[in-house]
Scaffold this motif. Structure first.
Motif, PDB file in Angstrom:
ATOM      1  N   LYS A  93       0.822  -1.209   0.000  1.00 22.12           N
ATOM      2  CA  LYS A  93       0.000   0.000   0.000  1.00 22.12           C
ATOM      3  C   LYS A  93       0.863   1.269   0.000  1.00 22.12           C
ATOM      4  O   LYS A  93       0.445   2.298  -0.516  1.00 22.12           O
ATOM      5  N   TYR A  94       2.047   1.182   0.576  1.00 18.78           N
ATOM      6  CA  TYR A  94       2.897   2.359   0.740  1.00 18.78           C
ATOM      7  C   TYR A  94       4.068   2.314  -0.231  1.00 18.78           C
ATOM      8  O   TYR A  94       4.732   1.299  -0.363  1.00 18.78           O
ATOM      9  N   SER A  95       4.304   3.431  -0.899  1.00 23.52           N
ATOM     10  CA  SER A  95       5.434   3.470  -1.819  1.00 23.52           C
ATOM     11  C   SER A  95       6.714   3.750  -1.032  1.00 23.52           C
ATOM     12  O   SER A  95       6.695   4.430  -0.003  1.00 23.52           O
ATOM     13  N   TYR A  96       7.806   3.196  -1.531  1.00 26.30           N
ATOM     14  CA  TYR A  96       9.100   3.382  -0.893  1.00 26.30           C
ATOM     15  C   TYR A  96      10.178   3.217  -1.956  1.00 26.30           C
ATOM     16  O   TYR A  96       9.952   2.683  -3.026  1.00 26.30           O
ATOM     17  N   GLU A  97      11.339   3.721  -1.632  1.00 28.19           N
ATOM     18  CA  GLU A  97      12.520   3.480  -2.447  1.00 28.19           C
ATOM     19  C   GLU A  97      13.723   3.536  -1.520  1.00 28.19           C
ATOM     20  O   GLU A  97      13.648   4.068  -0.411  1.00 28.19           O
ATOM     21  N   PHE A  98      14.822   2.971  -1.969  1.00 28.41           N
ATOM     22  CA  PHE A  98      16.046   3.001  -1.192  1.00 28.41           C
ATOM     23  C   PHE A  98      16.975   4.024  -1.813  1.00 28.41           C
ATOM     24  O   PHE A  98      17.148   4.055  -3.030  1.00 28.41           O
ATOM     25  N   LYS A  99      17.553   4.876  -0.966  1.00 28.05           N
ATOM     26  CA  LYS A  99      18.484   5.902  -1.429  1.00 28.05           C
ATOM     27  C   LYS A  99      19.632   5.996  -0.440  1.00 28.05           C
ATOM     28  O   LYS A  99      19.456   5.756   0.746  1.00 28.05           O
ATOM     29  N   LYS A 100      20.784   6.391  -0.962  1.00 27.70           N
ATOM     30  CA  LYS A 100      21.922   6.673  -0.089  1.00 27.70           C
ATOM     31  C   LYS A 100      21.869   8.143   0.286  1.00 27.70           C
ATOM     32  O   LYS A 100      21.658   9.008  -0.572  1.00 27.70           O
ATOM     33  N   ASP A 101      22.073   8.431   1.570  1.00 25.22           N
ATOM     34  CA  ASP A 101      22.110   9.819   2.010  1.00 25.22           C
ATOM     35  C   ASP A 101      23.497  10.394   1.711  1.00 25.22           C
ATOM     36  O   ASP A 101      24.373   9.686   1.199  1.00 25.22           O
ATOM     37  N   PRO A 102      23.726  11.678   1.994  1.00 26.91           N
ATOM     38  CA  PRO A 102      25.028  12.290   1.695  1.00 26.91           C
ATOM     39  C   PRO A 102      26.221  11.607   2.389  1.00 26.91           C
ATOM     40  O   PRO A 102      27.357  11.781   1.977  1.00 26.91           O
ATOM     41  N   PHE A 103      25.957  10.822   3.420  1.00 28.22           N
ATOM     42  CA  PHE A 103      27.021  10.126   4.146  1.00 28.22           C
ATOM     43  C   PHE A 103      27.213   8.695   3.648  1.00 28.22           C
ATOM     44  O   PHE A 103      27.982   7.936   4.217  1.00 28.22           O
ATOM     45  N   GLY A 104      26.462   8.317   2.605  1.00 28.72           N
ATOM     46  CA  GLY A 104      26.599   6.980   2.030  1.00 28.72           C
ATOM     47  C   GLY A 104      25.798   5.909   2.741  1.00 28.72           C
ATOM     48  O   GLY A 104      25.969   4.728   2.478  1.00 28.72           O
ATOM     49  N   ILE A 105      24.895   6.309   3.627  1.00 23.69           N
ATOM     50  CA  ILE A 105      24.070   5.363   4.374  1.00 23.69           C
ATOM     51  C   ILE A 105      22.790   5.101   3.591  1.00 23.69           C
ATOM     52  O   ILE A 105      22.107   6.047   3.169  1.00 23.69           O
ATOM     53  N   THR A 106      22.472   3.835   3.390  1.00 23.11           N
ATOM     54  CA  THR A 106      21.248   3.479   2.681  1.00 23.11           C
ATOM     55  C   THR A 106      20.057   3.695   3.604  1.00 23.11           C
ATOM     56  O   THR A 106      20.055   3.260   4.752  1.00 23.11           O
ATOM     57  N   ARG A 107      19.073   4.385   3.077  1.00 20.71           N
ATOM     58  CA  ARG A 107      17.840   4.661   3.829  1.00 20.71           C
ATOM     59  C   ARG A 107      16.647   4.219   3.005  1.00 20.71           C
ATOM     60  O   ARG A 107      16.711   4.179   1.791  1.00 20.71           O
ATOM     61  N   SER A 129      11.105   6.238   8.355  1.00 19.19           N
ATOM     62  CA  SER A 129      12.418   6.118   7.723  1.00 19.19           C
ATOM     63  C   SER A 129      13.518   6.200   8.778  1.00 19.19           C
ATOM     64  O   SER A 129      14.498   5.448   8.737  1.00 19.19           O
ATOM     65  N   ASP A 130      13.356   7.101   9.736  1.00 22.81           N
ATOM     66  CA  ASP A 130      14.330   7.243  10.817  1.00 22.81           C
ATOM     67  C   ASP A 130      14.325   6.020  11.732  1.00 22.81           C
ATOM     68  O   ASP A 130      15.370   5.604  12.230  1.00 22.81           O
ATOM     69  N   VAL A 131      13.153   5.458  11.950  1.00 23.41           N
ATOM     70  CA  VAL A 131      13.049   4.235  12.761  1.00 23.41           C
ATOM     71  C   VAL A 131      13.862   3.113  12.111  1.00 23.41           C
ATOM     72  O   VAL A 131      14.695   2.477  12.746  1.00 23.41           O
ATOM     73  N   PHE A 132      13.630   2.892  10.827  1.00 29.70           N
ATOM     74  CA  PHE A 132      14.313   1.802  10.138  1.00 29.70           C
ATOM     75  C   PHE A 132      15.821   2.026  10.082  1.00 29.70           C
ATOM     76  O   PHE A 132      16.596   1.079  10.155  1.00 29.70           O
ATOM     77  N   GLU A 133      16.247   3.270   9.978  1.00 30.43           N
ATOM     78  CA  GLU A 133      17.678   3.562   9.941  1.00 30.43           C
ATOM     79  C   GLU A 133      18.374   3.067  11.218  1.00 30.43           C
ATOM     80  O   GLU A 133      19.541   2.696  11.183  1.00 30.43           O
ATOM     81  N   ILE A 156      18.610  -4.906   4.634  1.00 24.13           N
ATOM     82  CA  ILE A 156      19.804  -4.814   5.476  1.00 24.13           C
ATOM     83  C   ILE A 156      20.627  -6.093   5.405  1.00 24.13           C
ATOM     84  O   ILE A 156      21.837  -6.046   5.630  1.00 24.13           O
ATOM     85  N   ALA A 157      20.001  -7.194   5.061  1.00 19.51           N
ATOM     86  CA  ALA A 157      20.763  -8.432   4.882  1.00 19.51           C
ATOM     87  C   ALA A 157      21.807  -8.224   3.782  1.00 19.51           C
ATOM     88  O   ALA A 157      22.953  -8.676   3.899  1.00 19.51           O
ATOM     89  N   GLY A 158      21.447  -7.507   2.739  1.00 20.23           N
ATOM     90  CA  GLY A 158      22.370  -7.218   1.651  1.00 20.23           C
ATOM     91  C   GLY A 158      23.354  -6.111   1.974  1.00 20.23           C
ATOM     92  O   GLY A 158      24.490  -6.114   1.517  1.00 20.23           O
ATOM     93  N   ILE A 159      22.924  -5.146   2.781  1.00 25.00           N
ATOM     94  CA  ILE A 159      23.780  -4.005   3.108  1.00 25.00           C
ATOM     95  C   ILE A 159      24.863  -4.400   4.115  1.00 25.00           C
ATOM     96  O   ILE A 159      26.038  -4.147   3.923  1.00 25.00           O
ATOM     97  N   PHE A 160      24.424  -5.011   5.209  1.00 27.29           N
ATOM     98  CA  PHE A 160      25.331  -5.272   6.318  1.00 27.29           C
ATOM     99  C   PHE A 160      25.862  -6.696   6.348  1.00 27.29           C
ATOM    100  O   PHE A 160      26.729  -7.021   7.128  1.00 27.29           O
ATOM    101  N   GLY A 161      25.266  -7.573   5.520  1.00 26.44           N
ATOM    102  CA  GLY A 161      25.759  -8.937   5.392  1.00 26.44           C
ATOM    103  C   GLY A 161      25.825  -9.701   6.683  1.00 26.44           C
ATOM    104  O   GLY A 161      26.837 -10.291   7.018  1.00 26.44           O
ATOM    105  N   ASP A 162      24.720  -9.676   7.439  1.00 30.67           N
ATOM    106  CA  ASP A 162      24.680 -10.416   8.710  1.00 30.67           C
ATOM    107  C   ASP A 162      25.103 -11.800   8.446  1.00 30.67           C
ATOM    108  O   ASP A 162      24.776 -12.795   8.436  1.00 30.67           O
TER     109      ASP A 162
END
Length: 111
Positions: A2-16, A27-31, A105-111
């Motif tokens: 129901k909710y649209s979303y996309e993944f973007k890197k912020d100016p510090f290179g952090i995926t949000r 978005s801040d919660v998930f970060e 986050i499984a892909g980002i941080f490679g738990d």
């Protein structure tokens, strides 16, 4: 979804996860959730609320808190300078986004 979303890197290179302005506090919660194990823990709490095992549940993170009830989940940001300071979403939608974030986050941080 129901909710649209996309993944973007912020100016510090952090995926949000970028959500609409009305849901931006989520978005801040998930970060603040950076491991699959942490995401699994929170998913479990949400499911217990949805299943009626818990009447409600609150999660407090670094700068945000999330109040989960069966129908609605409210995220509050405690340090934002500009509005919105609070976002509300249906709890089922919060669970869907949480599972999407967990997969990412499984892909980002490679738990």
């Amino acid at each position: 979804m129901k909710y649209s979303y996309e993944f973007k890197k912020d100016p510090f290179g952090i995926t949000r996860i970028k959500l609409s302005e009305e849901l931006s506090v989520f978005s801040d919660v998930f970060e603040d959730i950076s491991t699959e194990e942490e995401a699994d823990e929170y998913v479990g709490y949400v499911k217990k609320v949805l299943d009626g095992e818990y009447q409600d549940f609150e999660i407090t993170l670094n700068a945000t808190s999330v109040s989960i009830k069966k129908d609605l989940t409210i995220a509050k940001h405690h340090y934002r300078i500009d509005e919105p300071f609070e976002s509300t979403i249906e709890t089922e939608g919060f669970l869907e986004l949480m599972l999407i974030w967990k997969e990412k986050i499984a892909g980002i941080f490679g738990d």
